[in-house]
Design an enzyme around this catalytic site. Structure first.
Site, PDB file in Angstrom:
ATOM      1  N   CYS A   1     -86.565  12.873  20.691  1.00  0.00           N
ATOM      2  CA  CYS A   1     -86.439  14.040  19.720  1.00  0.00           C
ATOM      3  C   CYS A   1     -85.161  14.044  19.524  1.00  0.00           C
ATOM      4  CB  CYS A   1     -86.659  15.698  20.516  1.00  0.00           C
ATOM      5  SG  CYS A   1     -86.394  16.959  19.431  1.00  0.00           S
TER       6      CYS A   1
ATOM      7  N   THR B   1     -83.072  15.650  17.314  1.00  0.00           N
ATOM      8  CA  THR B   1     -82.497  16.789  17.430  1.00  0.00           C
ATOM      9  C   THR B   1     -81.738  17.407  18.998  1.00  0.00           C
ATOM     10  OG1 THR B   1     -83.308  17.787  15.503  1.00  0.00           O
ATOM     11  CG2 THR B   1     -81.831  19.639  16.905  1.00  0.00           C
TER      12      THR B   1
ATOM     13  N   ASP C   1     -90.242  15.970  23.236  1.00  0.00           N
ATOM     14  CA  ASP C   1     -89.979  16.150  22.321  1.00  0.00           C
ATOM     15  C   ASP C   1     -89.848  17.917  22.062  1.00  0.00           C
ATOM     16  OD1 ASP C   1     -89.608  15.637  19.787  1.00  0.00           O
ATOM     17  OD2 ASP C   1     -91.376  16.312  18.809  1.00  0.00           O
TER      18      ASP C   1
ATOM     19  N   CYS D   1     -86.164  12.179  11.848  1.00  0.00           N
ATOM     20  CA  CYS D   1     -86.937  13.041  13.089  1.00  0.00           C
ATOM     21  C   CYS D   1     -88.440  12.376  13.886  1.00  0.00           C
ATOM     22  CB  CYS D   1     -87.350  14.764  12.605  1.00  0.00           C
ATOM     23  SG  CYS D   1     -88.144  15.383  13.202  1.00  0.00           S
ATOM     24  N   THR D   2     -88.704  12.386  15.149  1.00  0.00           N
ATOM     25  CA  THR D   2     -90.192  11.443  15.879  1.00  0.00           C
ATOM     26  C   THR D   2     -91.714  12.217  15.163  1.00  0.00           C
ATOM     27  OG1 THR D   2     -89.808  12.748  17.827  1.00  0.00           O
ATOM     28  CG2 THR D   2     -89.192  11.040  17.372  1.00  0.00           C
ATOM     29  N   HIS D   3     -91.044  13.879  13.753  1.00  0.00           N
ATOM     30  CA  HIS D   3     -92.256  14.072  13.396  1.00  0.00           C
ATOM     31  C   HIS D   3     -92.864  13.178  11.944  1.00  0.00           C
ATOM     32  CE1 HIS D   3     -91.556  17.270  15.905  1.00  0.00           C
ATOM     33  NE2 HIS D   3     -92.813  18.465  15.371  1.00  0.00           N
TER      34      HIS D   3
ATOM     35  N   TYR E   1     -86.639  22.373  16.842  1.00  0.00           N
ATOM     36  CA  TYR E   1     -85.144  22.614  17.575  1.00  0.00           C
ATOM     37  C   TYR E   1     -84.213  22.298  16.016  1.00  0.00           C
ATOM     38  CZ  TYR E   1     -86.761  22.177  22.146  1.00  0.00           C
ATOM     39  OH  TYR E   1     -87.535  22.062  23.603  1.00  0.00           O
ATOM     40  N   GLY E   2     -84.201  22.346  15.157  1.00  0.00           N
ATOM     41  CA  GLY E   2     -83.672  21.767  13.903  1.00  0.00           C
ATOM     42  C   GLY E   2     -83.127  22.789  13.315  1.00  0.00           C
TER      43      GLY E   2
END
EC number: 5.1.1.3
Length: 257
Positions: free
Chosen positions: A75, A77, A12, A185-187, A44-45
């Site tokens: 991730c 993105t 990620d 988003c994985t966050h 990265y976004g």
């Protein structure tokens, strides 16, 4: 070492993919996992496409050098920008993640579906194709959330800063009319409790972690690549920032209930 006993690689842009890793470890508790977070270059976004591709290939090469048998691009993105190129260049199963819009639609609750994601995920053709599948029948609204992954990278997953950020983002919506919120988003799963608080627990909150983990298991099983050892697997975390604080945060998030 037989291929069955090799570890599974996770990647990620930072610590976000740990939300997917947690689900995968629950589903495949005998497997070993190597996680690489590129926090040095997060997020990265908001980067250019070519930069995201280069960073993703660098991370993949690092994990390949460790002898992984499969790769999960945890991730959104990086998946939207690079997944096809990765599959063309590496001869292992590669699983990506995308906003879990289909489960949100299948709930058939009749209200608005909000997709929280990074600006790049929402701008990519892969996302446009996903939207095209449902836009005629569903009230779907993309909600770009720049700055949110950066807060989570600092370990800020609750409290006033996150609450106020989300409160501002959702101020234009009527909570009663939101059926689902898709975490693109994985966050974002790490701030789910605050999101529930902001939206008064009215909406279903959906992320793609379980679906991605299930697909990982399916592909490994079909390829006869699951470990045959009867043991408890282990998780090893690497990060491009190479400092103790980010590694400590990573394990803290992995163990977070």
């Amino acid at each position: 070492m037989s291929i069955n006993d090799k570890p599974i690689g996770f990647f990620d842009s930072g610590v976000g993919g740990i939300s997917v890793l947690k689900e995968a470890f629950k589903l495949l508790p005998k497997e070993d996992f190597l996680y690489y977070g590129d926090s040095k270059n997060a997020p990265y976004g908001t980067k250019k496409v070519e930069e995201v591709k280069a960073l993703t290939f660098n991370a993949t090469d690092f994990l390949m050098s460790k002898g992984i048998k499969a790769l999960v691009v945890a991730c959104n993105t990086a998946t939207s920008v690079t997944i096809n190129d990765l599959r063309e260049n590496y001869d292992i199963p590669i699983i990506g993640i995308e906003p879990a819009l289909k489960p949100a639609v299948e709930l058939k609750k009749g209200g608005k579906i909000i997709i929280m994601a990074t600006p790049m995920t929402l701008a990519e053709k892969k996302f446009a194709n996903l939207m095209d599948l449902y836009k005629e029948t569903e009230d779907i609204e993309p909600l770009p959330c720049p700055g949110l992954p950066e807060l989570i990278e600092q370990g800020i997953v609750s409290g006033d800063v996150i609450y106020n950020y989300l409160k501002d983002k959702f101020s234009k919506y009527d909570n009663e009319k939101i059926s689902s919120i898709v975490l693109g988003c994985t966050h974002y799963p790490f701030i789910e409790e605050t999101l529930k608080e902001v939206t008064h627990n009215k909406a279903c909150i959906i992320d793609g972690s379980f679906g991605t983990s299930r697909e990982l298991k399916r592909q490994l099983k079909n390829s006869n690549m699951l470990t045959e050892e009867n043991r408890v697997g282990k998780v090893t975390i690497f990060n491009s920032r190479e400092d103790k604080d980010i590694i400590d945060l990573s394990y803290k998030l992995f163990n977070m209930k």
